[in-house]
Design an enzyme around this catalytic site. Structure first.
Site, PDB file in Angstrom:
ATOM      1  N   ASN A  70     -17.010 -97.393  81.044  1.00 62.31           N
ATOM      2  CA  ASN A  70     -16.698 -98.688  80.407  1.00 62.31           C
ATOM      3  C   ASN A  70     -16.680 -99.828  81.420  1.00 62.31           C
ATOM      4  OD1 ASN A  70     -16.310 -97.150  78.165  1.00 62.31           O
ATOM      5  ND2 ASN A  70     -14.101 -97.453  78.015  1.00 62.31           N
ATOM      6  N   GLY A  71     -16.026 -99.563  82.563  1.00 63.76           N
ATOM      7  CA  GLY A  71     -15.880-100.606  83.583  1.00 63.76           C
ATOM      8  C   GLY A  71     -17.232-101.021  84.147  1.00 63.76           C
TER       9      GLY A  71
ATOM     10  N   ASN B  74      -4.200 -92.782  84.637  1.00 68.08           N
ATOM     11  CA  ASN B  74      -4.693 -94.140  84.331  1.00 68.08           C
ATOM     12  C   ASN B  74      -3.604 -95.211  84.455  1.00 68.08           C
ATOM     13  OD1 ASN B  74      -7.098 -93.045  81.809  1.00 68.08           O
ATOM     14  ND2 ASN B  74      -7.419 -93.557  83.955  1.00 68.08           N
TER      15      ASN B  74
ATOM     16  N   LEU C 203     -14.036 -83.131  86.151  1.00 69.19           N
ATOM     17  CA  LEU C 203     -13.196 -82.935  84.965  1.00 69.19           C
ATOM     18  C   LEU C 203     -12.009 -83.884  84.896  1.00 69.19           C
ATOM     19  CD1 LEU C 203     -13.130 -79.067  84.480  1.00 69.19           C
ATOM     20  CD2 LEU C 203     -14.425 -80.788  83.237  1.00 69.19           C
ATOM     21  N   SER C 204     -11.627 -84.481  86.001  1.00 67.33           N
ATOM     22  CA  SER C 204     -10.552 -85.477  86.007  1.00 67.33           C
ATOM     23  C   SER C 204      -9.310 -85.025  85.247  1.00 67.33           C
ATOM     24  CB  SER C 204     -11.065 -86.813  85.439  1.00 67.33           C
ATOM     25  OG  SER C 204     -12.154 -87.270  86.186  1.00 67.33           O
TER      26      SER C 204
ATOM     27  N   ASP D 262     -16.647 -92.094  79.791  1.00 67.35           N
ATOM     28  CA  ASP D 262     -16.601 -92.768  81.093  1.00 67.35           C
ATOM     29  C   ASP D 262     -17.678 -93.855  81.188  1.00 67.35           C
ATOM     30  OD1 ASP D 262     -15.747 -93.300  83.642  1.00 67.35           O
ATOM     31  OD2 ASP D 262     -16.677 -91.541  84.556  1.00 67.35           O
TER      32      ASP D 262
ATOM     33  N   HIS E 195     -13.964-101.584  77.528  1.00 66.22           N
ATOM     34  CA  HIS E 195     -13.080-100.751  76.696  1.00 66.22           C
ATOM     35  C   HIS E 195     -13.171-101.178  75.225  1.00 66.22           C
ATOM     36  CE1 HIS E 195     -11.676 -99.023  80.328  1.00 66.22           C
ATOM     37  NE2 HIS E 195     -10.943-100.041  80.720  1.00 66.22           N
TER      38      HIS E 195
HETATM   39  C1  FPP Z   1     -13.115 -94.610  81.519  1.00 65.94           C
HETATM   40  O1  FPP Z   1     -14.037 -95.598  81.901  1.00 65.94           O
HETATM   41  C2  FPP Z   1     -12.529 -94.986  80.245  1.00 65.94           C
HETATM   42  C3  FPP Z   1     -11.202 -95.091  79.996  1.00 65.94           C
HETATM   43  C4  FPP Z   1     -10.169 -94.805  81.003  1.00 65.94           C
HETATM   44  C5  FPP Z   1     -10.705 -95.537  78.680  1.00 65.94           C
HETATM   45  C6  FPP Z   1     -11.466 -94.965  77.547  1.00 65.94           C
HETATM   46  C7  FPP Z   1     -11.063 -95.649  76.311  1.00 65.94           C
HETATM   47  C8  FPP Z   1     -11.924 -95.975  75.332  1.00 65.94           C
HETATM   48  C9  FPP Z   1     -13.359 -95.646  75.359  1.00 65.94           C
HETATM   49  C10 FPP Z   1     -11.442 -96.623  74.119  1.00 65.94           C
HETATM   50  C11 FPP Z   1     -10.503 -95.698  73.420  1.00 65.94           C
HETATM   51  C12 FPP Z   1     -10.269 -96.073  72.084  1.00 65.94           C
HETATM   52  C13 FPP Z   1      -9.171 -95.736  71.395  1.00 65.94           C
HETATM   53  C14 FPP Z   1      -9.198 -95.909  69.973  1.00 65.94           C
HETATM   54  C15 FPP Z   1      -7.945 -95.226  71.997  1.00 65.94           C
HETATM   55  P1  FPP Z   1     -13.744 -96.413  83.218  1.00 65.94           P
HETATM   56  O2  FPP Z   1     -12.945 -97.600  82.851  1.00 65.94           O
HETATM   57  O3  FPP Z   1     -13.136 -95.527  84.246  1.00 65.94           O
HETATM   58  O4  FPP Z   1     -15.208 -96.827  83.630  1.00 65.94           O
HETATM   59  P2  FPP Z   1     -15.782 -96.973  85.099  1.00 65.94           P
HETATM   60  O5  FPP Z   1     -15.755 -95.596  85.711  1.00 65.94           O
HETATM   61  O6  FPP Z   1     -17.172 -97.480  84.868  1.00 65.94           O
HETATM   62  O7  FPP Z   1     -14.915 -97.957  85.819  1.00 65.94           O
END
Ligand code: FPP
Length: 253
Positions: free
Chosen positions: A29-30, A75, A205-206, A27, A44
């Site tokens: 990435n955003g 998602n 746990l989502s 979690d 991502h």
């Molecule tokens: C949650 O962070 C992350 C995801 C929904 C996607 C996770 C995917 C990856 C890390 C890459 C996967 C790689 C492969 C090879 C399939 P968020 O976007 O909800 O972050 P935030 O809560 O900060 O917005």
């Protein structure tokens, strides 16, 4: 919940007590991207590179199964642009890294509603599974279009069908039968994670592995996934090794 800012040598891991199955909710990435004034997909993209590094670290540590929550059944509610990008990631990842995975003897598996993925994603996933099927080291298990509610409903339907067809009596339904009807069934004795890690400071746990996490240890790391590294993983395992797992019993004297 903790921040990792101590050097690696502080984490003297007990190599005889490495969790066999580690599951990670990747979690943050955003938020990582937003902080850098980048589009969410940049988070991502970086997250995908981290998957590669953490896979190698986990395999080197002797972890048997690493399950990564890559895309949940919820998602799909994200903007189209982000969903499309996320659906393209497996292809990007496997095109780039399958040779490394094979070199490290890592076997790819995927759990989730695979049939409902776009064709290219499905093809990439099936190719990676096939290309690595001879590897017998760590299992890298992607949860892709996965949701625990969906998984449990599917299991209930499978079991109910057997009852309806007269193959099974209701009082024969037990825990083991449910285990065998879930998407983790073919992980056999490693089906239930020993350790669940969620990054980014969120503590929920989502809809991830709700049945399988019944007795897992949970470690929440404040680090956002694109910044997560092998030191973080070691610190989470160190934390795990300092817990006392009792499985509902009492602590050994
Ligand atoms: C949650 O962070 C992350 C995801 C929904 C996607 C996770 C995917 C990856 C890390 C890459 C996967 C790689 C492969 C090879 C399939 P968020 O976007 O909800 O972050 P935030 O809560 O900060 O917005």
């Amino acid at each position: 919940m903790f921040n990792i800012n101590r050097p690696t040598e502080k984490y003297q891991l007990d190599l005889d007590n490495i969790p066999k199955h580690v599951a990670i909710i990747m979690d943050g990435n955003g938020r990582w991207a937003k902080k850098r004034h980048l589009p969410r997909i940049a988070g991502h993209k970086q997250g995908m590179e981290v998957v590669k590094k953490i896979t190698k670290s986990a395999s080197d540590l002797g972890i048997k199964v690493l399950t990564l929550y890559a895309f949940s059944t919820e998602n799909w509610h994200r903007p189209d642009k982000e969903v499309n990008y996320l659906m393209g990631l497996p292809e990007k990842f496997f095109n780039k890294f399958v040779p490394d995975l094979i070199k490290n003897n890592v076997q790819v598996r995927v759990m989730g509603e695979i049939d409902n993925l776009p064709n290219n994603t499905k093809l990439a996933v099936n190719k990676a599974i096939n290309d690595t099927k001879g590897c017998d080291g760590m299992i890298l298990n992607f949860a892709l279009n996965y949701g625990s509610h969906d998984e449990i409903v599917t299991a209930i339907k499978k079991i109910s069908k057997k009852v309806q067809d007269g193959e099974l009596k209701i009082n024969e339904i037990d825990t083991e039968m449910v285990d065998h009807s879930l998407m983790t069934a073919d992980l056999n004795s490693f089906a239930n994670p020993d350790l669940l890690i969620r990054t980014s400071g969120e503590e929920r746990l989502s809809n991830f592995l709700l049945w399988q996490l019944a007795y897992s240890e949970f470690v929440f790391d404040d680090t956002k996934w694109p910044d997560y590294d092998s030191n973080n993983l070691k610190a989470c395992i160190y934390e795990y090794q300092n817990r006392h797992r009792r499985f509902g019993g009492i602590k050994n004297k």
